[in-house]
Structure formats: structure tokens, C-alpha cells
Design a protein around this motif. Structure first.
Motif, PDB file in Angstrom:
ATOM      1  N   HIS A 277      14.176   1.744 -11.176  1.00  0.00           N
ATOM      2  CA  HIS A 277      15.386   2.340 -11.773  1.00  0.00           C
ATOM      3  C   HIS A 277      16.639   1.665 -11.235  1.00  0.00           C
ATOM      4  N   ASN A 278      16.710   1.463  -9.932  1.00  0.00           N
ATOM      5  CA  ASN A 278      17.876   0.820  -9.321  1.00  0.00           C
ATOM      6  C   ASN A 278      18.026  -0.620  -9.798  1.00  0.00           C
ATOM      7  N   ALA A 279      16.920  -1.319  -9.942  1.00  0.00           N
ATOM      8  CA  ALA A 279      16.956  -2.699 -10.431  1.00  0.00           C
ATOM      9  C   ALA A 279      17.501  -2.749 -11.851  1.00  0.00           C
ATOM     10  N   HIS A 280      17.080  -1.819 -12.683  1.00  0.00           N
ATOM     11  CA  HIS A 280      17.552  -1.778 -14.070  1.00  0.00           C
ATOM     12  C   HIS A 280      19.054  -1.490 -14.135  1.00  0.00           C
ATOM     13  N   ARG A 281      19.528  -0.602 -13.292  1.00  0.00           N
ATOM     14  CA  ARG A 281      20.964  -0.292 -13.256  1.00  0.00           C
ATOM     15  C   ARG A 281      21.766  -1.517 -12.822  1.00  0.00           C
ATOM     16  N   TYR A 282      21.235  -2.233 -11.847  1.00  0.00           N
ATOM     17  CA  TYR A 282      21.923  -3.438 -11.370  1.00  0.00           C
ATOM     18  C   TYR A 282      22.033  -4.473 -12.486  1.00  0.00           C
TER      19      TYR A 282
ATOM     20  N   GLU B  88       6.463   7.263  -6.842  1.00  0.00           N
ATOM     21  CA  GLU B  88       7.810   7.745  -7.126  1.00  0.00           C
ATOM     22  C   GLU B  88       8.850   6.885  -6.400  1.00  0.00           C
ATOM     23  N   GLU B  89       8.499   6.360  -5.215  1.00  0.00           N
ATOM     24  CA  GLU B  89       9.401   5.474  -4.488  1.00  0.00           C
ATOM     25  C   GLU B  89       9.529   4.132  -5.213  1.00  0.00           C
TER      26      GLU B  89
ATOM     27  N   GLN C  86       0.832  -1.207   0.000  1.00  0.00           N
ATOM     28  CA  GLN C  86       0.000   0.000   0.000  1.00  0.00           C
ATOM     29  C   GLN C  86       0.864   1.254   0.000  1.00  0.00           C
ATOM     30  N   PHE C  87       2.023   1.178   0.675  1.00  0.00           N
ATOM     31  CA  PHE C  87       2.930   2.320   0.673  1.00  0.00           C
ATOM     32  C   PHE C  87       3.383   2.649  -0.737  1.00  0.00           C
ATOM     33  N   TYR C  88       3.781   1.643  -1.494  1.00  0.00           N
ATOM     34  CA  TYR C  88       4.302   1.898  -2.842  1.00  0.00           C
ATOM     35  C   TYR C  88       3.198   2.223  -3.837  1.00  0.00           C
ATOM     36  N   ILE C  89       1.980   1.777  -3.582  1.00  0.00           N
ATOM     37  CA  ILE C  89       0.846   2.205  -4.412  1.00  0.00           C
ATOM     38  C   ILE C  89       0.584   3.693  -4.186  1.00  0.00           C
ATOM     39  N   ASN C  90       0.690   4.116  -2.923  1.00  0.00           N
ATOM     40  CA  ASN C  90       0.440   5.523  -2.581  1.00  0.00           C
ATOM     41  C   ASN C  90       1.624   6.425  -2.896  1.00  0.00           C
ATOM     42  N   HIS C  91       2.819   5.838  -3.027  1.00  0.00           N
ATOM     43  CA  HIS C  91       4.029   6.616  -3.320  1.00  0.00           C
ATOM     44  C   HIS C  91       4.725   6.022  -4.552  1.00  0.00           C
TER      45      HIS C  91
END
Length: 307
Positions: free
Chosen positions: A272-277, A265-266, A258-263
Motif C-alpha cells: 500500500h505504501n509503495a503504491h501511494r509513493y 498484513e505487514e 519468513q516474517f512477511y509470509i507469516n504476517h
């Protein structure tokens, strides 16, 4: 794709040593500016720091005979072809994570504990190292998590018992079973699973086989704390940076999702970090050189080649 996979192996198997030496030299020149990065990865895969002696039953490429498990054989022998046929080694194929008494080439090992004798090699890469394009942004996807997979191991059974009816999860069992027929759902392609904002990655006998393609998508990986690692170096992934970690009993799942649904951008920052890895693992030439250098270090420490 399978035809190309086997053709490449045959070409490598019958290539003259002079051609393979040239190939190795060309790769070293190409990635000369990444030497420190390559060395760090090799040190991760080969945690041994002192020389060792192999037992008498160690095999060589000249004596290697293994029936079945063709992808393991092809992936290992493709890199072994860069070295003399008499170089000896120990190996273990399959979804095994035990620790052998002598340094042994493995696909996976435990992240924690004394795992030095398990030397990681890139095996069954056509199954585990799959990456797919994802044209949908995180915010365009369903506000749900998805899971599709075989449910055999106790921890997967517990997950289904606990979370199958959760309103924020579309969970389905792929293997036939008479115990919980309601868990079985129709096949869902990778593309269909990427329509969800969250992809659940559950370890099986070792690592979660969907982890790499899930991290290559624009969805966020949800997983309990990982216990095993492969060539992908799962032990270096960071919760909250590359994926979202939940408790083993899934009691904090709803709060986290629920936190990531509401945020969003997080969530997009994690994507983005996963893609860089992932980027280095998508470079086939770089991956080949790291594989060569990993076996080279193994042969150096076993006293078969001078540094």
C-alpha cells in the motif's frame, strides 16, 4: 508504443514557442495547489543553492549534437524545447554516477556524499518508468522471491553465488555466460514475475531497473541498501515502509521473508505504501511540469533566466 513515443517528440521539437509557453502556463494552473510539492521535488533534484557559472564547453540546444542513445536525447530535448535555444547546459548520458566538477544533468547519482553537482533529470523513462496492473493479491501469490536479470557486476555475482540454490528464491541469469551455465534460466515476463510474493531488485551500474514496476505490483520489493538514485528519488524510500531491506551478504534474508509470509498484513501495508509513493510519478502532466521546473531552476542558477 515506440511510434507514439517518437511522434510526441517530433511534435514537441517542431512546436512554436508560443504553444509551449501556453502548455507550461496551463500545467502551472492545473497544479497550482501542488506548488509546494513541486518545489520540494525540484529542490531534491537540484541540490545547488547558490548561483554558478558554466564552462565554455557547455552546449546549447542550438549546438547540441549527440550520436546514439536516442532515448536519452529524446527525453532531454523534449523538455529543453520549452526553453530558448541559446540556453547552455552540461549533460552526461549513460549509467554513470560519477560527480562532475560543474553542475551537470545526469540520469543517476550516488545517494550519499557530496552529489550537488549532479542534477537529476528524467531520462530513459520508457525503460525505467514502467508500471503494470496486478490483479493478484499478495496472499494469492507464491511464497517465494524471484530474480531475473543480467549478472555482470560483482555484487550480482556474489548474490547468485550465495542465494542461487536457496529454497525460497527462484533466481535466474538472463545474459549468456560460460562461467556458471546452471545460473541461466528461460526468460520470465513481468507478469510471470508478479506471481511471486517477493521481487528482488538488485542495482546494476546504477539503480535497479525493475524497481518501479515491482513497486507498482502487489508483491513486496526485497533489496539491499540502495546506493544510487534517479528521478524516482530512491534516497527518500524507507526500509520497512516502501520495501524490505536485507543485508549486503543476504544473511538475514530468510528471517525477513519468513516474517512477511507469516504476517501478510505487514506485507500488504508495504505494498500500500509503495503504491501511494508511486502515484505522482504516474501523472504524466505533473511529471512534465516538474521536469520543466527542474531545468528552469538549473538555468536560473546558471544566470540564464531571471527568477
Amino acid at each position: 508504443m515506440k511510434f507514439i513515443y517518437y511522434l510526441n517528440y517530433m511534435m514537441r521539437a517542431f512546436a512554436p514557442q508560443i504553444a509551449l509557453r501556453y502548455r507550461k502556463s496551463a500545467l502551472e494552473k492545473k497544479f497550482n495547489d501542488k506548488k509546494k510539492y513541486i518545489d520540494n521535488r525540484v529542490r531534491y533534484y537540484v541540490k545547488l543553492r547558490q548561483s554558478f557559472e558554466l564552462p565554455k564547453d557547455a552546449v546549447s540546444r542550438a549546438t547540441f549534437k549527440h550520436k546514439g542513445q536516442s532515448q536519452y536525447v529524446i527525453d532531454l530535448m523534449s523538455i529543453m524545447s520549452f526553453f530558448p535555444k541559446h540556453y547552455r547546459f552540461l549533460y552526461y548520458f549513460g549509467d554513470e554516477t560519477h560527480i562532475e566538477p560543474y553542475p551537470t544533468l545526469f540520469k543517476a547519482r550516488p545517494i550519499n556524499g557530496d552529489n550537488h553537482n549532479s542534477v537529476l533529470t528524467k531520462l530513459v523513462k520508457s525503460r525505467h518508468f514502467r508500471f503494470y496492473p496486478d490483479k493478484r493479491s499478495f496472499q494469492e501469490k507464491k511464497n517465494l522471491a524471484v530474480f531475473r536479470g543480467a549478472v555482470k557486476q560483482p555484487h550480482r555475482v556474489r548474490f547468485m553465488e550465495t542465494m542461487f540454490n536457496h529454497p525460497l528464491i527462484d533466481a535466474g541469469q538472463s545474459n549468456p555466460s560460460n562461467l556458471n551455465p546452471e545460473w541461466q534460466k528461460p526468460f520470465m515476463s513481468v507478469e510471470e514475475q508478479m506471481d511471486y510474493k517477493f521481487i528482488i531488485c538488485l542495482e546494476g551500474h546504477d539503480v535497479a531497473s525493475n524497481l518501479k514496476w515491482a513497486m507498482s505490483s502487489n508483491s513486496v520489493v526485497i533489496t539491499p541498501k540502495m546506493k544510487y538514485e534517479t528521478w524516482f528519488m530512491e534516497g527518500t524510500l524507507q526500509a520497512g515502509v516502501h520495501y524490505v531491506e536485507v543485508k549486503d551478504d543476504w544473511s538475514d534474508f530468510e528471517e525477513k521473508i519468513q516474517f512477511y509470509i507469516n504476517h501478510p498484513e505487514e506485507a500488504e501495508n508495504i505494498v500500500h505504501n509503495a503504491h501511494r509513493y508511486l502515484l505522482p510519478f504516474k501523472d504524466n502532466d505533473l511529471e512534465e511540469l516538474v521536469s520543466i521546473k527542474t531545468l528552469e531552476k538549473y538555468f536560473e542558477l546558471s544566470g540564464q533566466v531571471k527568477q
